[in-house]
Write a protein that holds these residues in place. Structure first.
Motif, PDB file in Angstrom:
ATOM      1  N   TYR A 103     -20.038 -21.922 -22.449  1.00 22.55           N
ATOM      2  CA  TYR A 103     -20.332 -20.232 -21.407  1.00 22.55           C
ATOM      3  C   TYR A 103     -21.331 -19.593 -21.843  1.00 22.55           C
ATOM      4  N   ARG A 104     -22.579 -19.113 -20.684  1.00 18.44           N
ATOM      5  CA  ARG A 104     -23.346 -19.162 -21.452  1.00 18.44           C
ATOM      6  C   ARG A 104     -23.927 -17.918 -21.531  1.00 18.44           C
ATOM      7  N   GLY A 105     -22.468 -16.688 -20.752  1.00 21.45           N
ATOM      8  CA  GLY A 105     -22.419 -15.647 -21.045  1.00 21.45           C
ATOM      9  C   GLY A 105     -22.456 -15.076 -19.191  1.00 21.45           C
ATOM     10  N   LEU A 106     -21.961 -13.708 -19.015  1.00 22.03           N
ATOM     11  CA  LEU A 106     -22.121 -12.694 -18.346  1.00 22.03           C
ATOM     12  C   LEU A 106     -22.939 -11.750 -18.549  1.00 22.03           C
ATOM     13  N   LYS A 107     -24.348 -11.534 -18.175  1.00 22.84           N
ATOM     14  CA  LYS A 107     -24.708 -10.637 -18.616  1.00 22.84           C
ATOM     15  C   LYS A 107     -24.504  -9.149 -17.625  1.00 22.84           C
ATOM     16  N   ASP A 108     -24.019  -9.324 -16.284  1.00 22.06           N
ATOM     17  CA  ASP A 108     -23.940  -7.697 -15.553  1.00 22.06           C
ATOM     18  C   ASP A 108     -22.525  -7.061 -16.316  1.00 22.06           C
ATOM     19  N   GLU A 109     -23.100  -6.331 -16.647  1.00 25.84           N
ATOM     20  CA  GLU A 109     -22.079  -5.280 -17.106  1.00 25.84           C
ATOM     21  C   GLU A 109     -20.896  -4.571 -16.084  1.00 25.84           C
ATOM     22  N   GLU A 110     -21.370  -4.539 -15.081  1.00 25.10           N
ATOM     23  CA  GLU A 110     -20.180  -4.309 -14.443  1.00 25.10           C
ATOM     24  C   GLU A 110     -19.424  -5.310 -14.175  1.00 25.10           C
ATOM     25  N   ARG A 111     -19.756  -6.612 -13.055  1.00 20.93           N
ATOM     26  CA  ARG A 111     -18.886  -7.809 -13.348  1.00 20.93           C
ATOM     27  C   ARG A 111     -18.035  -7.741 -14.620  1.00 20.93           C
ATOM     28  N   ARG A 112     -18.791  -8.033 -16.415  1.00 27.44           N
ATOM     29  CA  ARG A 112     -17.808  -7.748 -17.539  1.00 27.44           C
ATOM     30  C   ARG A 112     -17.099  -7.198 -17.314  1.00 27.44           C
ATOM     31  N   ALA A 113     -16.926  -5.749 -17.178  1.00 33.54           N
ATOM     32  CA  ALA A 113     -15.839  -4.026 -16.885  1.00 33.54           C
ATOM     33  C   ALA A 113     -15.029  -5.246 -15.866  1.00 33.54           C
ATOM     34  N   ALA A 158     -10.551   4.368 -15.676  1.00 36.07           N
ATOM     35  CA  ALA A 158     -10.894   2.820 -15.267  1.00 36.07           C
ATOM     36  C   ALA A 158     -12.209   2.152 -16.037  1.00 36.07           C
ATOM     37  N   ILE A 159     -11.724   1.069 -16.553  1.00 34.49           N
ATOM     38  CA  ILE A 159     -12.767   0.551 -17.660  1.00 34.49           C
ATOM     39  C   ILE A 159     -13.435  -1.004 -15.953  1.00 34.49           C
ATOM     40  N   GLY A 160     -12.665  -0.792 -15.036  1.00 35.73           N
ATOM     41  CA  GLY A 160     -13.127  -1.819 -14.313  1.00 35.73           C
ATOM     42  C   GLY A 160     -12.423  -1.929 -13.093  1.00 35.73           C
ATOM     43  N   ASP A 161     -12.091  -2.908 -12.060  1.00 32.72           N
ATOM     44  CA  ASP A 161     -11.848  -3.034 -11.208  1.00 32.72           C
ATOM     45  C   ASP A 161     -11.620  -3.471 -11.186  1.00 32.72           C
ATOM     46  N   ALA A 162     -10.269  -4.973 -11.278  1.00 28.82           N
ATOM     47  CA  ALA A 162      -8.802  -5.622 -12.044  1.00 28.82           C
ATOM     48  C   ALA A 162      -9.132  -6.876 -10.586  1.00 28.82           C
ATOM     49  N   GLU A 163      -9.065  -6.411  -9.339  1.00 29.10           N
ATOM     50  CA  GLU A 163      -8.841  -6.398  -8.095  1.00 29.10           C
ATOM     51  C   GLU A 163     -10.306  -8.061  -8.042  1.00 29.10           C
ATOM     52  N   ALA A 164     -11.604  -7.295  -7.888  1.00 27.65           N
ATOM     53  CA  ALA A 164     -12.692  -8.093  -7.696  1.00 27.65           C
ATOM     54  C   ALA A 164     -12.930  -8.651  -9.210  1.00 27.65           C
ATOM     55  N   GLY A 165     -12.644  -8.255 -10.757  1.00 25.86           N
ATOM     56  CA  GLY A 165     -12.088  -9.195 -11.605  1.00 25.86           C
ATOM     57  C   GLY A 165     -11.452 -10.618 -11.743  1.00 25.86           C
ATOM     58  N   ALA A 166     -10.448 -10.119 -10.124  1.00 24.21           N
ATOM     59  CA  ALA A 166      -9.982 -11.426 -10.015  1.00 24.21           C
ATOM     60  C   ALA A 166     -11.074 -12.454  -9.277  1.00 24.21           C
ATOM     61  N   ASP A 167     -12.142 -12.085  -8.690  1.00 21.47           N
ATOM     62  CA  ASP A 167     -12.505 -13.476  -8.245  1.00 21.47           C
ATOM     63  C   ASP A 167     -13.886 -13.655  -8.651  1.00 21.47           C
ATOM     64  N   LEU A 223      -8.347  -9.109 -17.158  1.00 21.72           N
ATOM     65  CA  LEU A 223      -7.556 -10.185 -18.183  1.00 21.72           C
ATOM     66  C   LEU A 223      -6.671  -9.301 -18.435  1.00 21.72           C
ATOM     67  N   ARG A 224      -6.679  -7.714 -18.847  1.00 20.67           N
ATOM     68  CA  ARG A 224      -5.616  -7.045 -18.613  1.00 20.67           C
ATOM     69  C   ARG A 224      -4.636  -6.997 -18.382  1.00 20.67           C
ATOM     70  N   VAL A 225      -4.594  -7.484 -17.003  1.00 21.75           N
ATOM     71  CA  VAL A 225      -3.128  -7.253 -15.994  1.00 21.75           C
ATOM     72  C   VAL A 225      -2.278  -8.144 -16.938  1.00 21.75           C
ATOM     73  N   PHE A 226      -3.307  -9.155 -17.531  1.00 21.39           N
ATOM     74  CA  PHE A 226      -1.920  -9.985 -18.181  1.00 21.39           C
ATOM     75  C   PHE A 226      -2.122  -9.903 -19.538  1.00 21.39           C
ATOM     76  N   SER A 227      -1.742  -8.904 -19.788  1.00 24.52           N
ATOM     77  CA  SER A 227      -2.082  -7.930 -21.378  1.00 24.52           C
ATOM     78  C   SER A 227      -0.546  -7.652 -21.639  1.00 24.52           C
ATOM     79  N   ASP A 228      -0.450  -7.832 -22.888  1.00 27.45           N
ATOM     80  CA  ASP A 228       1.085  -7.251 -22.852  1.00 27.45           C
ATOM     81  C   ASP A 228       1.199  -5.325 -22.779  1.00 27.45           C
ATOM     82  N   GLN A 229       1.926  -4.995 -22.476  1.00 25.17           N
ATOM     83  CA  GLN A 229       1.544  -3.726 -21.951  1.00 25.17           C
ATOM     84  C   GLN A 229       0.227  -2.755 -21.427  1.00 25.17           C
ATOM     85  N   PRO A 230      -0.165  -3.453 -20.469  1.00 22.63           N
ATOM     86  CA  PRO A 230      -1.204  -3.095 -20.354  1.00 22.63           C
ATOM     87  C   PRO A 230      -2.164  -1.472 -19.725  1.00 22.63           C
TER      88      PRO A 230
END
Length: 239
Positions: A113-123, A27-36, A129-136
């Protein structure tokens, strides 16, 4: 919401079911955590999901593999439009780079936006975001350790102290396009750039991550000391 993300994860696993252990998706990251993360970092400017519209920034539906500045009904910065014309596409690697430091990837972007440095939170955010893309399910997964910022430079390279006078000498070629006044008319202004941002951008051109053939050619001819010198010179110029 958790069930939706679990279903998508299982779907991805089924479609990418490996014929060998090497092919197994991670997995790229945790989509549920990504919503927050999205609510905290993005929602004040961007909408996503059913009925999303442009606000201060464009809506983020179908962001994956979309060309930069490709919404006809949104007014982008000239810098992002230029990058879009040069072929910048929002793939996994470039989304990571842009979210980490928008101005390092797109010089002159209006995004404040100044940027999100935390790699895990970016992931996590990108997984959301991928959930709302074509054919994720068709967007390749990748191990988080394989994901990196726009360009990773060693502390030794970033610690090089540029020679301002040498940078002024080297800047003659830069000044054929970029104005020393800092004006931003057709060509992005580079006067007053933070030195690290300048160095990162030039190395990104060297590795052909930034899509501009002329800049890629120029950057390929420059060594680390020369890039540092140019960074020091333009950082000291007054707009």
């Amino acid at each position: 919401m958790k069930g939706q993300f679990l279903s998508i994860s299982l779907c991805i696993g089924a479609l990418l079911a490996p014929t060998s252990a090497f092919a197994q998706a991670i997995a790229i990251g945790d989509a549920e955590a990504g919503a927050d993360v999205y609510r905290r970092e993005c929602a004040s400017c961007h909408q996503i999901g059913e009925g999303a519209t442009h606000r201060i920034g464009p809506h983020l539906n179908h962001i994956f593999d979309r060309g930069a500045a490709s919404h006809d009904d949104f007014r982008y910065s000239g810098a992002l439009e230029r990058q879009g014309r040069d072929g910048l596409t929002w793939d996994l690697r470039r989304l990571h780079a842009y979210i980490e430091n928008p101005r390092a990837l797109v010089s002159g972007t209006r995004m404040s936006y100044r940027g999100l440095k935390d790699e895990e939170r970016r992931a996590d955010l990108i997984a959301y975001l991928r959930v709302f893309s074509d054919q994720p399910q068709n967007i390749p997964e990748a191990a988080p350790t394989a994901l990196r910022p726009e360009i990773e430079l060693s502390p030794e390279i970033l610690a090089i102290v540029g020679d301002v006078e040498y940078g002024e000498y080297l800047s003659q070629e830069c000044a054929t396009c970029h104005q020393r006044s800092g004006a931003n008319e057709g060509i992005p202004g580079i006067v007053g750039w933070p030195e690290e941002d300048f160095v990162v951008a030039m190395h990104a051109y060297k590795e052909k991550l930034r899509p501009h053939e002329v800049m890629q050619t120029i950057a390929a001819r420059l060594g680390e000391e020369e890039i540092a010198a140019l960074a020091a010179y333009f950082a000291e110029l007054d707009e």
